[in-house]
Design a protein around this motif. Structure first.
Motif, short mmCIF file in Angstrom:
data_model
loop_
_atom_site.label_atom_id
_atom_site.label_comp_id
_atom_site.label_asym_id
_atom_site.label_seq_id
_atom_site.Cartn_x
_atom_site.Cartn_y
_atom_site.Cartn_z
N ASP A 211 0.84 -1.20 0.00
CA ASP A 211 0.00 0.00 0.00
C ASP A 211 0.88 1.25 0.00
N GLY A 212 0.25 2.38 -0.30
CA GLY A 212 0.99 3.64 -0.42
C GLY A 212 1.70 4.05 0.86
N THR A 213 1.10 3.78 2.01
CA THR A 213 1.75 4.14 3.27
C THR A 213 3.04 3.36 3.45
N THR A 214 2.99 2.06 3.19
CA THR A 214 4.19 1.23 3.30
C THR A 214 5.27 1.71 2.34
N LYS A 215 4.87 2.04 1.12
CA LYS A 215 5.84 2.51 0.13
C LYS A 215 6.48 3.82 0.58
N GLN A 216 5.70 4.70 1.18
CA GLN A 216 6.27 5.96 1.65
C GLN A 216 7.21 5.73 2.84
N LEU A 217 6.89 4.77 3.70
CA LEU A 217 7.80 4.45 4.81
C LEU A 217 9.12 3.88 4.29
N ILE A 218 9.04 3.06 3.25
CA ILE A 218 10.27 2.56 2.61
C ILE A 218 11.06 3.74 2.05
N ALA A 219 10.37 4.67 1.40
CA ALA A 219 11.03 5.84 0.83
C ALA A 219 11.70 6.69 1.91
N VAL A 220 11.04 6.84 3.06
CA VAL A 220 11.64 7.58 4.17
C VAL A 220 12.94 6.91 4.59
N ALA A 221 12.92 5.59 4.74
CA ALA A 221 14.12 4.86 5.15
C ALA A 221 15.23 5.02 4.12
#
Length: 107
Positions: free
Chosen positions: A42-52
């Motif tokens: 989902d988009g939230t998970t993808k954004q958390l990966i991007a933050v990392a």
């Protein structure tokens, strides 16, 4: 530690980038939209990966943009910080793993 001021991206920058190379700019925008669209993740998970990843690559603009995007996608402050800690562990783990090169030279 010095605080280096990073320029802020502006609409003018985006317009100039597009004017100078419209096809790659359009393609990059489409690629970005496709990557961050909901899919198996989902988009939230993808954004958390991007933050990392942004923290590992040390891109201040990416950190700012993806933390904001993660919040808009519903990520909590706790989730964002946990993603950053995962990134920190991975970066530290890589340094630890690469110590083998030094150990070989010590021998």
């Amino acid at each position: 530690m010095t605080n280096i001021s990073m320029p802020k991206a502006t609409r003018s920058h985006a317009e100039k980038r597009h004017r100078l190379a419209p096809l790659p700019d359009d393609a990059f925008q489409q690629f970005s939209e496709a990557v961050f669209a909901d899919g198996a993740l989902d988009g939230t998970t993808k954004q958390l990966i991007a933050v990392a990843v942004a923290h590992v690559t040390q891109c201040p603009w990416c950190i700012e943009g993806h933390v904001k995007a993660a919040r808009r996608a519903g990520a909590t402050g706790e989730q964002i910080m946990e993603a950053i800690w995962v990134a920190a562990e991975m970066r530290a783990g890589a340094a630890f793993a690469h110590s083998i090169k030094a150990l070989e030279q010590i021998e």
